[in-house]
Design a protein around this motif. Sequence first.
Motif, mmCIF file in Angstrom:
data_model
loop_
_atom_site.group_PDB
_atom_site.id
_atom_site.type_symbol
_atom_site.label_atom_id
_atom_site.label_comp_id
_atom_site.label_asym_id
_atom_site.label_seq_id
_atom_site.Cartn_x
_atom_site.Cartn_y
_atom_site.Cartn_z
ATOM 1 N N UNK A 79 0.825 -1.202 0.000
ATOM 2 C CA UNK A 79 0.000 0.000 0.000
ATOM 3 C C UNK A 79 0.867 1.264 0.000
ATOM 4 N N UNK A 80 1.923 1.278 0.821
ATOM 5 C CA UNK A 80 2.826 2.434 0.856
ATOM 6 C C UNK A 80 3.532 2.615 -0.487
ATOM 7 N N UNK A 81 3.941 1.522 -1.094
ATOM 8 C CA UNK A 81 4.578 1.526 -2.414
ATOM 9 C C UNK A 81 3.661 2.218 -3.424
ATOM 10 N N UNK A 118 0.924 4.180 -2.651
ATOM 11 C CA UNK A 118 0.553 5.530 -2.223
ATOM 12 C C UNK A 118 1.643 6.542 -2.553
ATOM 13 N N UNK A 119 2.900 6.135 -2.407
ATOM 14 C CA UNK A 119 4.020 7.018 -2.731
ATOM 15 C C UNK A 119 4.236 7.157 -4.235
ATOM 16 N N UNK A 120 3.520 6.347 -5.015
ATOM 17 C CA UNK A 120 3.643 6.310 -6.476
ATOM 18 C C UNK A 120 5.057 5.927 -6.931
ATOM 19 N N UNK A 121 5.703 5.095 -6.142
ATOM 20 C CA UNK A 121 7.033 4.622 -6.534
ATOM 21 C C UNK A 121 6.970 3.814 -7.829
ATOM 22 N N UNK A 122 5.969 2.939 -8.030
ATOM 23 C CA UNK A 122 5.938 2.186 -9.293
ATOM 24 C C UNK A 122 5.911 3.082 -10.520
ATOM 25 N N UNK A 130 12.226 -0.287 2.364
ATOM 26 C CA UNK A 130 10.950 -0.718 1.810
ATOM 27 C C UNK A 130 11.156 -1.527 0.537
ATOM 28 N N UNK A 131 12.029 -1.064 -0.348
ATOM 29 C CA UNK A 131 12.248 -1.740 -1.622
ATOM 30 C C UNK A 131 12.872 -3.120 -1.433
#
Length: 565
Positions: free
Chosen positions: A245-247, A249-253, A281-282
Amino acid sequence: MITTLSGDTSRLLATVDFVKEQDTATLLPLLFPGLDGPELRTLAEHCRFSHAALLVFPSDEAELRAMLTDCGLVAALPPRPSVVVRERLAVRHRRPAAELDASILRPAVTGADGAHRMVEVFALTVPPGSGLEAMAAAERERQHEAHVAFEVVAPDPLVLRGLCATLARYGATPDGGGYNPHENGTVFYFGAAAEAKAGYRRVELYVPGDHRDILDAHLAEHRARQPAETLLRLLTGAWTTQALSAFAQLRVPDAMDSERGVGVEELARAVGARPRNLATLLRYLAMLGAVTEGRDGFRLTESGALLRAGAPGSMRALALMYGGPFYESFAGLVHTVRTGQVAFDHLFGENHFDHFARDPQLAELFDQSMAAGSAMFDPVPAHPALTAAAEAPGGATVVDVAGGNGELLGRILAAHPSLNGVLLERPHAVEAARRRLEETGLGTRCAFVAGDFADMPAGGDVYVLSRILHDWDDERCREILRHCARAMPDHADLLVVERVLPCDGSVSPATAWDLHMMCNVGGRERHAAHYGRLFADAGLALVGRSPLPLDGNVLHVRKARSASA
């Protein structure tokens, strides 16, 4: 056989000699004594000895290069990171994975029989004074990462099950495994028989292709032997939900690429995060298979790419919903089990439909999350009831009841140009559906009705209830179905799309959704027979059932003869 020799170079040289000297037919009986005759011939026919693996401990890349040269091995440098070995070492020795630099090389070796094989070299860098010397000494002694590997030739599911069963008969014990989407290969690990004479205690079976259905049973047996580890993995499931979810929400993808790696510093700048924390996180997401880590940084996997905003089949909204409101309300599961009250209602003071309707952003997120499971819909347009309606002279109409943002109705209309549609939804949702269908050029063939179930449009040829009944208790379901029955002409069909609970207690996503519906929505999943009784109570009859992806089903319903007589 591996013998106790001084120095990593000597150990590696012994591994090279082992790979050169052995072949499939002679190695299998050493690992599984008693294996002989037809079963040995069958195994040797379907799998071949491919490599042996060893973990070494150079102080830097130059020492690793010299070690390979001394053993006559040629490999491309620098080596690739080995996330799996790094994580196993971190767990075994209770060290932060970030402190460990573990890599992998696969130099080629030619066997005495002329076969091409490899030596799989895992390297943990141990710089002088790093404090890792004790770890290296323990690993040299216990040889946890040393194993031999066989590759299955032209795998077939029945053959693969047979190979696993044969190895089990001769003392093999499940010891983990996994699926690598980048190589499209499935790995099964076994412990060798207690009487093994090859000097290796771990055996890898590498199978080209995706065989996770068979792997699941293999891993379940492995975990059953390690109850504490199994329970720990289950208890940390919440971490997985929040990490994904954090991944999202942060729009990292959206800042990553599936073809090239992106460094943590660059990603952190792009998404407004602290590099060190983002790296942590990654690395966790790499363990989950959402990203991979290489020398050039992190890359998205096929699974991770589904968390991009706007990507085909995007599941970003689902990640935000499960990691947001539904995650919060799941903390009230005890309250639901004790009192029967819905945890979401208890926490937020109202049911989730009303709560989301008050917040336009949440309402949009919920509708998007419902559409995120759209893979379930893929076969629905080809259902015989829809095909027959499309072939009817003069055209026919499909009524999508509480059709969300129009995802399913849009698929049906796109597949059948002769059909028209009617979408019934709440006022805020019906406008979103109108925009979606107009953008795809289907809006002119669809009417939109803002209202509740009591406003059911009459006279349709096919009615669709997709993932609606599981939101409600039995009495409300009967009411909804009676509205359908009153609106349906005698010739009309009703297609109910739901997950159906298995009758035999087998593992099914429907069982998990049953818990979710109870805690967060106040609904439930049901057995097919249960749905049949609800239909009968409304003057309807279940006439067929078809499977869908993601453990879904289409329940084909028509008016009962007595109701239409």
